[in-house]
Design a protein around this motif. Structure first.
Motif, mmCIF file in Angstrom:
data_model
loop_
_atom_site.group_PDB
_atom_site.id
_atom_site.type_symbol
_atom_site.label_atom_id
_atom_site.label_comp_id
_atom_site.label_asym_id
_atom_site.label_seq_id
_atom_site.Cartn_x
_atom_site.Cartn_y
_atom_site.Cartn_z
ATOM 1 N N TRP A 133 0.812 -1.207 0.000
ATOM 2 C CA TRP A 133 0.000 0.000 0.000
ATOM 3 C C TRP A 133 0.848 1.261 0.000
ATOM 4 O O TRP A 133 0.359 2.340 0.273
ATOM 5 C CB TRP A 133 -0.925 0.009 1.223
ATOM 6 C CG TRP A 133 -2.033 -1.003 1.127
ATOM 7 C CD1 TRP A 133 -2.259 -1.881 0.108
ATOM 8 C CD2 TRP A 133 -3.060 -1.244 2.096
ATOM 9 N NE1 TRP A 133 -3.353 -2.658 0.375
ATOM 10 C CE2 TRP A 133 -3.871 -2.283 1.594
ATOM 11 C CE3 TRP A 133 -3.368 -0.690 3.328
ATOM 12 C CZ2 TRP A 133 -4.973 -2.778 2.282
ATOM 13 C CZ3 TRP A 133 -4.461 -1.175 4.023
ATOM 14 C CH2 TRP A 133 -5.258 -2.202 3.509
ATOM 15 N N THR A 174 -5.129 -8.534 0.434
ATOM 16 C CA THR A 174 -3.763 -8.077 0.211
ATOM 17 C C THR A 174 -2.770 -9.020 0.874
ATOM 18 O O THR A 174 -1.740 -9.377 0.298
ATOM 19 C CB THR A 174 -3.569 -6.651 0.753
ATOM 20 O OG1 THR A 174 -4.490 -5.774 0.103
ATOM 21 C CG2 THR A 174 -2.155 -6.161 0.517
ATOM 22 N N LEU A 185 -1.365 -6.803 -7.251
ATOM 23 C CA LEU A 185 -2.377 -5.825 -7.645
ATOM 24 C C LEU A 185 -3.776 -6.409 -7.552
ATOM 25 O O LEU A 185 -4.720 -5.730 -7.145
ATOM 26 C CB LEU A 185 -2.108 -5.324 -9.068
ATOM 27 C CG LEU A 185 -0.849 -4.470 -9.248
ATOM 28 C CD1 LEU A 185 -0.719 -4.021 -10.695
ATOM 29 C CD2 LEU A 185 -0.861 -3.262 -8.334
ATOM 30 N N ALA A 186 -3.920 -7.684 -7.910
ATOM 31 C CA ALA A 186 -5.234 -8.321 -7.825
ATOM 32 C C ALA A 186 -5.716 -8.386 -6.380
ATOM 33 O O ALA A 186 -6.888 -8.119 -6.086
ATOM 34 C CB ALA A 186 -5.175 -9.717 -8.434
ATOM 35 N N GLN A 237 -6.732 -4.868 -5.185
ATOM 36 C CA GLN A 237 -8.002 -4.435 -5.769
ATOM 37 C C GLN A 237 -9.184 -5.100 -5.076
ATOM 38 O O GLN A 237 -10.228 -4.480 -4.885
ATOM 39 C CB GLN A 237 -8.006 -4.723 -7.265
ATOM 40 C CG GLN A 237 -7.078 -3.798 -8.048
ATOM 41 C CD GLN A 237 -6.941 -4.199 -9.506
ATOM 42 O OE1 GLN A 237 -7.571 -5.147 -9.953
ATOM 43 N NE2 GLN A 237 -6.109 -3.476 -10.233
ATOM 44 N N ARG A 238 -9.016 -6.349 -4.675
ATOM 45 C CA ARG A 238 -10.103 -7.025 -3.950
ATOM 46 C C ARG A 238 -10.338 -6.394 -2.578
ATOM 47 O O ARG A 238 -11.428 -6.519 -2.020
ATOM 48 C CB ARG A 238 -9.794 -8.519 -3.817
ATOM 49 C CG ARG A 238 -9.918 -9.290 -5.129
ATOM 50 C CD ARG A 238 -9.940 -10.797 -4.882
ATOM 51 N NE ARG A 238 -8.684 -11.286 -4.356
ATOM 52 C CZ ARG A 238 -7.656 -11.707 -5.090
ATOM 53 N NH1 ARG A 238 -7.750 -11.667 -6.425
ATOM 54 N NH2 ARG A 238 -6.549 -12.149 -4.537
ATOM 55 N N ASP A 239 -9.316 -5.714 -2.046
ATOM 56 C CA ASP A 239 -9.480 -4.973 -0.791
ATOM 57 C C ASP A 239 -9.917 -3.541 -1.033
ATOM 58 O O ASP A 239 -9.956 -2.732 -0.095
ATOM 59 C CB ASP A 239 -8.161 -4.979 -0.001
ATOM 60 C CG ASP A 239 -7.982 -6.255 0.803
ATOM 61 O OD1 ASP A 239 -9.002 -6.843 1.209
ATOM 62 O OD2 ASP A 239 -6.821 -6.663 1.037
ATOM 63 N N GLY A 240 -10.220 -3.194 -2.277
ATOM 64 C CA GLY A 240 -10.714 -1.859 -2.575
ATOM 65 C C GLY A 240 -9.643 -0.823 -2.838
ATOM 66 O O GLY A 240 -9.874 0.376 -2.667
ATOM 67 N N TYR A 241 -8.470 -1.267 -3.277
ATOM 68 C CA TYR A 241 -7.369 -0.362 -3.529
ATOM 69 C C TYR A 241 -7.023 -0.425 -5.008
ATOM 70 O O TYR A 241 -6.837 -1.503 -5.572
ATOM 71 C CB TYR A 241 -6.167 -0.758 -2.661
ATOM 72 C CG TYR A 241 -4.842 -0.224 -3.114
ATOM 73 C CD1 TYR A 241 -4.680 1.111 -3.468
ATOM 74 C CD2 TYR A 241 -3.728 -1.052 -3.156
ATOM 75 C CE1 TYR A 241 -3.461 1.594 -3.872
ATOM 76 C CE2 TYR A 241 -2.503 -0.577 -3.560
ATOM 77 C CZ TYR A 241 -2.376 0.742 -3.917
ATOM 78 O OH TYR A 241 -1.167 1.227 -4.322
ATOM 79 N N TYR A 242 -6.905 0.729 -5.656
ATOM 80 C CA TYR A 242 -6.646 0.789 -7.100
ATOM 81 C C TYR A 242 -5.365 1.589 -7.335
ATOM 82 O O TYR A 242 -5.389 2.817 -7.493
ATOM 83 C CB TYR A 242 -7.838 1.423 -7.829
ATOM 84 C CG TYR A 242 -9.097 0.633 -7.614
ATOM 85 C CD1 TYR A 242 -9.361 -0.506 -8.372
ATOM 86 C CD2 TYR A 242 -10.005 0.983 -6.608
ATOM 87 C CE1 TYR A 242 -10.501 -1.262 -8.149
ATOM 88 C CE2 TYR A 242 -11.146 0.229 -6.390
ATOM 89 C CZ TYR A 242 -11.391 -0.891 -7.164
ATOM 90 O OH TYR A 242 -12.516 -1.646 -6.935
ATOM 91 N N ARG A 269 -3.194 1.960 -9.802
ATOM 92 C CA ARG A 269 -2.912 2.713 -11.033
ATOM 93 C C ARG A 269 -3.489 4.125 -10.943
ATOM 94 O O ARG A 269 -2.889 5.082 -11.423
ATOM 95 C CB ARG A 269 -3.476 1.967 -12.248
ATOM 96 C CG ARG A 269 -2.665 0.735 -12.625
ATOM 97 C CD ARG A 269 -3.155 0.116 -13.925
ATOM 98 N NE ARG A 269 -2.314 -0.997 -14.327
ATOM 99 C CZ ARG A 269 -2.480 -2.242 -13.919
ATOM 100 N NH1 ARG A 269 -3.476 -2.522 -13.099
ATOM 101 N NH2 ARG A 269 -1.666 -3.206 -14.314
ATOM 102 N N ARG A 270 -4.649 4.242 -10.325
ATOM 103 C CA ARG A 270 -5.237 5.558 -10.140
ATOM 104 C C ARG A 270 -4.329 6.432 -9.277
ATOM 105 O O ARG A 270 -4.103 7.611 -9.570
ATOM 106 C CB ARG A 270 -6.605 5.409 -9.474
ATOM 107 C CG ARG A 270 -7.356 6.704 -9.261
ATOM 108 C CD ARG A 270 -8.600 6.437 -8.431
ATOM 109 N NE ARG A 270 -9.418 5.367 -9.016
ATOM 110 C CZ ARG A 270 -10.392 4.747 -8.358
ATOM 111 N NH1 ARG A 270 -10.665 5.090 -7.108
ATOM 112 N NH2 ARG A 270 -11.081 3.794 -8.949
#
Length: 440
Positions: free
Chosen positions: A214, A255, A282-283, A286-291, A293-294
């Motif tokens: 993170w 994560t 990254l996968a 993203q499942r924990d709500g973190y993106y 690339r943004r």
């Protein structure tokens, strides 16, 4: 099962380390020579070869420790709770010897209180520390609120108010994560100085796994991650179930699951630098709500004004460096023409922006070459720029012996204090023997 072909992975995941003399350059490039040496059995021939790596890291840590303690003593006397975390704390408190753990910056966590942060910085300034000015601009604070530089130049102190970057979610989520770490942290008497340390489970889950995933290195691993996890899980001990439960309680179950797929000492698993590593991490994030690339594009947007400011000012130096590389010959002939008197050292933040813009433009000019392949034009351009601006830059050329007797050259830039933090090549002067310097 056949041992991994990557010498760093093989060295970290086998006991005793399965290494040969040909692997030493890779171990040193990954800054794990001291750690590997400590796990080699007595009498192993590489113990003597890697002894310098272990002693060098130990001496560096001792110098950092000596400069850090007076500041933390002053903060403790002023009633400012300070939590030591990440590399320095691991080297000092967890590893058997500090020569086993390389780290760059020193990281501390202070309460998210602007008044206390301001007090801490001004106490540091009174002791001769320098600041890059971030502490005076709360509008640009991220999870870090100040960067301090020690009087002797050995330390860049990153002062955090949150344990991870905001990329872990909303500000409220990061605040909650930080509060959870403080709730389980405990005071520690560090030879007469009261500091705070994270709980062992948080040192592993938050500081190692979430700090990597993170943070600014989202999607990647560092060689130290595996031995950090191994040391923490063996020292306390920590079970996979306890670690998994803590991650779930912090809202990081996916994560953590992804992290253990690529870095897990319980199963001797390490996927360092493999293409699938980034995809896996990254996968999970993203499942924990973190993106991420943004967030990456947001970070690039934040530094864009600095890049636009410095790019036209740096281009002439990059151009003349390119010309010098084309002409070839003795580098000192070019350096002599560019060496102006050093008048005034640049502020740390301005220096960092200038040096990083040179690195960016150099990579764009030489897109097919690796970082080591661009070392000479980058060092030329950085030296010329800094000297032109009055900073006491020093051009350094060095060599080291690679595998099977090959000699590898390198060039970089320092200043009157030694290695430049902004240059991004810590320990370079320890792994390359200096051939010549210009400008000191």
């Amino acid at each position: 099962m056949a041992p991994p072909s990557d010498p760093v992975i093989r060295a970290l995941t086998t006991l005793p380390p399965d290494v040969t003399l040909a692997d030493v350059p890779a171990l040193r490039a990954a800054s794990i020579g001291g750690e590997v040496r400590q796990r080699l059995p007595a009498g192993h021939p590489l113990r003597d070869v890697l002894r310098a790596d272990h002693l060098t890291l130990g001496a560096r840590h001792a110098a950092i420790r000596a400069e850090l303690r007076p500041l933390l003593q002053r903060w403790a006397d002023a009633g400012l709770p300070t939590l030591l975390m990440k590399g320095f704390a691991l080297a000092e408190f967890e590893y058997a010897t500090p020569g086993e753990r390389f780290y760059g910056d020193v990281d501390v966590l202070l309460p998210n209180d602007p008044d206390q942060i301001s007090r801490a910085v001004h106490l540091a300034l009174a002791l001769g520390w320098r600041s890059d000015g971030q502490h005076a601009r709360p509008d640009v604070w991220t999870h870090e609120c100040a960067h301090l530089f020690s009087p002797g130049g050995h330390i860049r102190l990153d002062v955090h108010r949150f344990v991870t970057a905001w990329v872990g979610g909303s500000r409220r989520r990061v605040q909650g994560l930080t509060a959870a770490v403080w709730a389980q942290a405990r005071p520690h008497d560090w030879q007469g100085i009261e500091i705070w340390r994270p709980s062992p489970v948080d040192a592993a889950v938050v500081n190692v796994a979430l700090g990597r995933c993170w943070g600014g290195d989202a999607g990647g691993l560092k060689p130290a991650d595996y031995p950090d996890m191994r040391v923490l899980t063996e020292r306390y001990p920590l079970t996979p179930e306890a670690l998994r439960a803590r991650a779930a309680g912090l809202g990081a179950a996916q994560t953590w699951e992804a992290f253990t797929q690529v870095c897990d000492p319980f199963r001797q698993r390490l996927a360092l630098g493999l293409p699938g590593t980034r995809v896996t991490l990254l996968a999970g994030m993203q499942r924990d709500g973190y993106y991420p690339r943004r967030v990456l594009w947001l970070a690039r947007w934040r530094v864009l004004p600095h890049r636009l400011y410095w790019a036209p000012r740096v281009l002439p130096d990059v151009y003349w460096a390119w010309q010098a590389v084309r002409r070839g010959g003795d580098p000192r002939l070019h350096l002599q023409r560019w060496t102006r008197p050093a008048t005034t050292p640049m502020p740390a933040l301005k220096l960092e922006q200038a040096v990083q813009t040179v690195a960016l433009l150099t990579r764009l000019l030489y897109p097919r070459q690796s970082r080591i392949g661009t070392c000479v034009p980058r060092a030329y351009a950085t030296y010329r720029l800094l000297r032109r601006l009055g900073h006491p830059a020093v051009f350094v050329s060095g060599v080291t012996r690679g595998a099977v007797g090959q000699v590898q050259g390198h060039a970089w830039v320092e200043d009157q204090r030694g290695e430049l933090e902004a240059y991004g090549e810590p320990q370079v002067s320890r792994y390359f023997r200096t051939v010549f310097e210009w400008g000191r």
